[in-house]
Design a protein around this motif. Structure first.
Motif, PDB file in Angstrom:
ATOM      1  N   PHE A  40       0.836  -1.197   0.000  1.00  0.00           N
ATOM      2  CA  PHE A  40       0.000   0.000   0.000  1.00  0.00           C
ATOM      3  C   PHE A  40       0.872   1.249   0.000  1.00  0.00           C
ATOM      4  N   ASP A  41       0.672   2.101  -1.025  1.00  0.00           N
ATOM      5  CA  ASP A  41       1.472   3.321  -1.185  1.00  0.00           C
ATOM      6  C   ASP A  41       2.971   3.042  -1.138  1.00  0.00           C
ATOM      7  N   LYS A  42       3.361   1.863  -1.644  1.00  0.00           N
ATOM      8  CA  LYS A  42       4.769   1.438  -1.712  1.00  0.00           C
ATOM      9  C   LYS A  42       5.416   1.318  -0.338  1.00  0.00           C
ATOM     10  N   ASP A  43       4.621   1.052   0.682  1.00  0.00           N
ATOM     11  CA  ASP A  43       5.155   0.831   2.024  1.00  0.00           C
ATOM     12  C   ASP A  43       5.996  -0.442   2.017  1.00  0.00           C
ATOM     13  N   THR A  44       7.243  -0.342   2.428  1.00  0.00           N
ATOM     14  CA  THR A  44       8.130  -1.512   2.468  1.00  0.00           C
ATOM     15  C   THR A  44       8.307  -2.054   3.881  1.00  0.00           C
ATOM     16  N   GLU A  45       7.742  -1.371   4.877  1.00  0.00           N
ATOM     17  CA  GLU A  45       7.830  -1.858   6.254  1.00  0.00           C
ATOM     18  C   GLU A  45       6.682  -2.798   6.588  1.00  0.00           C
ATOM     19  N   ASP A  46       5.508  -2.498   6.093  1.00  0.00           N
ATOM     20  CA  ASP A  46       4.349  -3.369   6.279  1.00  0.00           C
ATOM     21  C   ASP A  46       3.729  -3.595   4.905  1.00  0.00           C
ATOM     22  N   GLU A  47       3.998  -4.754   4.329  1.00  0.00           N
ATOM     23  CA  GLU A  47       3.567  -5.051   2.964  1.00  0.00           C
ATOM     24  C   GLU A  47       2.294  -5.891   2.907  1.00  0.00           C
ATOM     25  N   ARG A  48       1.640  -6.099   4.041  1.00  0.00           N
ATOM     26  CA  ARG A  48       0.402  -6.883   4.046  1.00  0.00           C
ATOM     27  C   ARG A  48      -0.707  -6.150   3.285  1.00  0.00           C
ATOM     28  N   MET A  49      -1.465  -6.910   2.526  1.00  0.00           N
ATOM     29  CA  MET A  49      -2.609  -6.374   1.786  1.00  0.00           C
ATOM     30  C   MET A  49      -3.770  -7.354   1.904  1.00  0.00           C
ATOM     31  N   VAL A  50      -4.983  -6.859   1.761  1.00  0.00           N
ATOM     32  CA  VAL A  50      -6.182  -7.697   1.816  1.00  0.00           C
ATOM     33  C   VAL A  50      -6.723  -7.869   0.396  1.00  0.00           C
ATOM     34  N   PHE A  51      -6.843  -9.105  -0.042  1.00  0.00           N
ATOM     35  CA  PHE A  51      -7.419  -9.404  -1.355  1.00  0.00           C
ATOM     36  C   PHE A  51      -8.896  -9.737  -1.180  1.00  0.00           C
ATOM     37  N   CYS A  52      -9.757  -8.979  -1.848  1.00  0.00           N
ATOM     38  CA  CYS A  52     -11.191  -9.256  -1.757  1.00  0.00           C
ATOM     39  C   CYS A  52     -11.915  -8.619  -2.939  1.00  0.00           C
ATOM     40  N   GLY A  53     -13.156  -9.006  -3.121  1.00  0.00           N
ATOM     41  CA  GLY A  53     -14.000  -8.388  -4.135  1.00  0.00           C
ATOM     42  C   GLY A  53     -14.121  -9.150  -5.443  1.00  0.00           C
ATOM     43  N   LEU A  54     -13.358 -10.221  -5.616  1.00  0.00           N
ATOM     44  CA  LEU A  54     -13.454 -10.969  -6.873  1.00  0.00           C
ATOM     45  C   LEU A  54     -14.817 -11.645  -7.000  1.00  0.00           C
ATOM     46  N   ARG A  55     -15.379 -12.045  -5.874  1.00  0.00           N
ATOM     47  CA  ARG A  55     -16.696 -12.692  -5.904  1.00  0.00           C
ATOM     48  C   ARG A  55     -17.715 -11.801  -6.610  1.00  0.00           C
ATOM     49  N   TYR A  56     -17.744 -10.538  -6.245  1.00  0.00           N
ATOM     50  CA  TYR A  56     -18.713  -9.623  -6.844  1.00  0.00           C
ATOM     51  C   TYR A  56     -18.522  -9.552  -8.357  1.00  0.00           C
ATOM     52  N   ILE A  57     -17.278  -9.456  -8.782  1.00  0.00           N
ATOM     53  CA  ILE A  57     -16.983  -9.318 -10.210  1.00  0.00           C
ATOM     54  C   ILE A  57     -17.417 -10.562 -10.974  1.00  0.00           C
ATOM     55  N   ILE A  58     -17.114 -11.732 -10.430  1.00  0.00           N
ATOM     56  CA  ILE A  58     -17.480 -12.965 -11.126  1.00  0.00           C
ATOM     57  C   ILE A  58     -18.996 -13.118 -11.176  1.00  0.00           C
ATOM     58  N   GLU A  59     -19.664 -12.860 -10.056  1.00  0.00           N
ATOM     59  CA  GLU A  59     -21.113 -13.036 -10.029  1.00  0.00           C
ATOM     60  C   GLU A  59     -21.836 -12.014 -10.914  1.00  0.00           C
ATOM     61  N   GLN A  60     -21.337 -10.789 -10.946  1.00  0.00           N
ATOM     62  CA  GLN A  60     -22.040  -9.731 -11.656  1.00  0.00           C
ATOM     63  C   GLN A  60     -21.644  -9.609 -13.125  1.00  0.00           C
ATOM     64  N   TYR A  61     -20.397  -9.953 -13.461  1.00  0.00           N
ATOM     65  CA  TYR A  61     -19.907  -9.659 -14.802  1.00  0.00           C
ATOM     66  C   TYR A  61     -19.373 -10.867 -15.582  1.00  0.00           C
ATOM     67  N   VAL A  62     -18.868 -11.872 -14.872  1.00  0.00           N
ATOM     68  CA  VAL A  62     -18.234 -12.994 -15.572  1.00  0.00           C
ATOM     69  C   VAL A  62     -19.202 -14.167 -15.744  1.00  0.00           C
ATOM     70  N   ALA A  63     -19.857 -14.562 -14.662  1.00  0.00           N
ATOM     71  CA  ALA A  63     -20.727 -15.743 -14.703  1.00  0.00           C
ATOM     72  C   ALA A  63     -22.112 -15.391 -15.250  1.00  0.00           C
ATOM     73  N   ARG A  64     -22.128 -14.705 -16.356  1.00  0.00           N
ATOM     74  CA  ARG A  64     -23.373 -14.345 -17.053  1.00  0.00           C
ATOM     75  C   ARG A  64     -23.375 -15.012 -18.428  1.00  0.00           C
ATOM     76  N   GLN A  65     -24.529 -15.393 -18.862  1.00  0.00           N
ATOM     77  CA  GLN A  65     -24.647 -16.038 -20.169  1.00  0.00           C
ATOM     78  C   GLN A  65     -24.753 -14.992 -21.275  1.00  0.00           C
ATOM     79  N   TRP A  66     -23.790 -15.040 -22.176  1.00  0.00           N
ATOM     80  CA  TRP A  66     -23.834 -14.171 -23.345  1.00  0.00           C
ATOM     81  C   TRP A  66     -24.949 -14.660 -24.276  1.00  0.00           C
ATOM     82  N   THR A  67     -25.502 -13.730 -25.026  1.00  0.00           N
ATOM     83  CA  THR A  67     -26.594 -14.063 -25.941  1.00  0.00           C
ATOM     84  C   THR A  67     -26.284 -13.576 -27.352  1.00  0.00           C
TER      85      THR A  67
END
Length: 513
Positions: A40-67
């Motif tokens: 976060f902001d190139k912090d090299t002392e604490d490099e921990r990050m939280v990964f989240c939000g992919l569920r929303y993207i897959i459910e709303q935009y990826v796992a849809r049937q194209w027509t």
């Protein structure tokens, strides 16, 4: 049309992606992966990050049937999208093929870490695989998948803010007061968002670290869409400047507020005219009414120097309502506190809390809010999220693991190959990336799980919000601030591939000369 907002699904990408089907070499299989390139902001002392939000993207935009209608609308659009309003290329034949043969679902596999995983720079957070004729679509979804940068960055910012507050709680708050930590950072960011969807996604990411929010879109989404109806977020009745100025005096405004909500927790903004005078002249006058009601008053400044405003509020409340000294030697104001919600950042949190301690008050006597700073003042570069091709098996069966290594951009070097990710118990369980073939027979759990397989998978693959929130808490506490996120063997392989590619650059073969 199947896309959101009346958009055909083929247009949920960048223009140039539509032309890539004719540019990738023929292949049996292609693999790409996603990582954050720095903390976060190139912090090299604490490099921990939280990964989240992919569920929303897959459910709303990826796992849809194209027509077929999606393709027809995309074709109508692309007919005039090229330079000079001429025809732009797009892979209509591939779209029609997977509509006919795959029920309209986009034909890739996506493997990802669990929602709420704590990660480090270069941890593969998800991996995409496309096969056969669809290999040329390997990065078509990159545009929407990369939007996970936003909830991940907000979640990381919120968790980093909590870490600052927790440090001061350890110093100045008794054990029986720690329950208040859950509401010490409040989301005021709804109005600063560009749209309701942003408020919902970012606001839910904040709720992975705190309970407090005024962003109702996020509170509802987290509770009813992600947590099976179980409550996630809370707020309190509060005045705004328009309420305070609607009365002929601030005294009358406060008395009216106390009459309505004084039996519980409530907040009053007190800087509509003169914050200092409101504290010294109005607060003592309404104190008896507040004490009669028996509730808890939160004093809110909204202008001026942050440190000065908080200390003025604490001292005024202490003078009027009194305080008790806890076992750690810090004063806890009785029945009142201050919330600073104007221009708060993780850096200003440290300054304010240090001053609060310096004045002898416990950290539980002050709360915080963030608005635009929480949901708006972040971008993809804050943690540099990127997706890169890492392996390709050509039509003749030759596999080539590849990486990006720009001569003038070493921070953008990527990893080669296909990956698996495992918990490293020597680092508290922190995730470490390996070459996929290296450990696939070792009997260990690969943390990259299939979340989309040419269509939706079992919805139970997604954890509920409470589980994700607990994961963030547990992993942030157990994992070190810095960790070795890439195994020694993968680093050695990266070095080998880099040397091979560098040689081809030096010899000119990489340029075909």
């Amino acid at each position: 049309m199947s896309g959101p907002f009346g958009l055909p699904l083929p247009l949920l990408t960048d223009s140039y992606k539509a032309s890539h089907f004719a540019l990738y070499p023929p292949a049996q299989e292609a693999t790409a992966y996603c990582e954050f390139r720095h903390g976060f902001d190139k912090d090299t002392e604490d490099e921990r990050m939280v990964f989240c939000g992919l569920r929303y993207i897959i459910e709303q935009y990826v796992a849809r049937q194209w027509t077929l209608q999606d393709v027809d609308m995309a074709e109508a659009f692309f007919r005039t999208h090229n330079f000079g309003f001429t025809k732009y290329p797009f892979p209509k034949h591939l779209f029609l093929k997977f509509i006919a043969e795959n029920a309209g679902y986009f034909p890739v596999r996506i493997e990802a870490l669990r929602e709420g995983s704590v990660v480090y720079p270069h941890t593969p957070v998800f991996q995409i695989t496309a096969k056969d004729e669809y290999s040329s679509l390997i990065t078509y979804l990159e545009t929407v998948l990369l939007m996970a940068w936003y909830p991940s960055t907000v979640a990381t910012l919120s968790r980093r803010s909590r870490a600052v507050i927790e440090d001061h709680y350890r110093e100045s708050v008794d054990e029986d007061g720690w329950w208040t930590l859950e509401t010490r950072m409040h989301d005021f960011g709804f109005r600063g968002c560009t749209c309701v969807e942003q408020s919902m996604i970012g606001g839910a990411a904040h709720l992975l670290s705190f309970d407090g929010t005024d962003t109702l879109s996020a509170a509802f989404y987290a509770q009813y869409r992600l947590n099976n109806g179980r409550p996630v977020a809370t707020s309190i009745p509060a005045t705004e400047h328009s309420v305070m100025t609607a009365y002929s005096s601030e005294r009358q405004a406060m008395l009216s507020t106390i009459e309505a909500y004084g039996g519980g927790v409530f907040a009053c903004v007190m800087d509509s005219y003169d914050y200092s005078r409101a504290l010294s002249e109005v607060l003592p006058v309404v104190a008896s009414k507040k004490l009669e009601k028996g509730g808890y008053l939160v004093i809110r400044p909204d202008s001026g120097d942050q440190v000065e405003a908080v200390l003025l509020g604490l001292r005024a409340a202490d003078k009027v309502f009194g305080s008790v000294v806890n076992s750690k030697g810090y004063k806890v104001v009785t029945g009142a506190s201050v919330i600073q919600g104007d221009g708060v950042t993780p850096e200003s949190l440290r300054h304010i809390l240090a001053a609060v301690h310096g004045a002898g008050y416990s950290a539980q006597s002050v709360g915080f809010g963030m608005g635009g700073g929480l949901l708006q003042k972040v971008n993809r570069d804050t943690m540099s999220m990127a997706i890169k091709l890492s392996s390709i098996t050509y039509a003749d069966g030759e596999t080539r693991d590849i990486m990006k290594f720009p001569k003038e951009g070493s921070e953008k070097v990527s990893l080669p190959g296909k990956f698996s990710v495992y918990a490293d118990q020597d680092q508290g369980g922190a995730p470490v990336a390996f070459r996929k073939e290296e450990r696939e027979t070792a009997g260990l759990e690969n943390l990259l799980r299939v979340v989309y397989e040419g269509g939706p998978v079992d919805p139970n693959i997604w954890d509920d919000f409470a589980t994700v929130r607990q994961r963030v808490s547990d992993q942030w506490r157990k994992f070190p601030k810095r960790a070795r996120a890439v195994s020694e063997s993968l680093l050695a392989y990266q070095k080998l591939v880099h040397a091979r590619q560098e040689q081809s650059v030096n010899e000119g073969t990489a340029f075909g000369v």
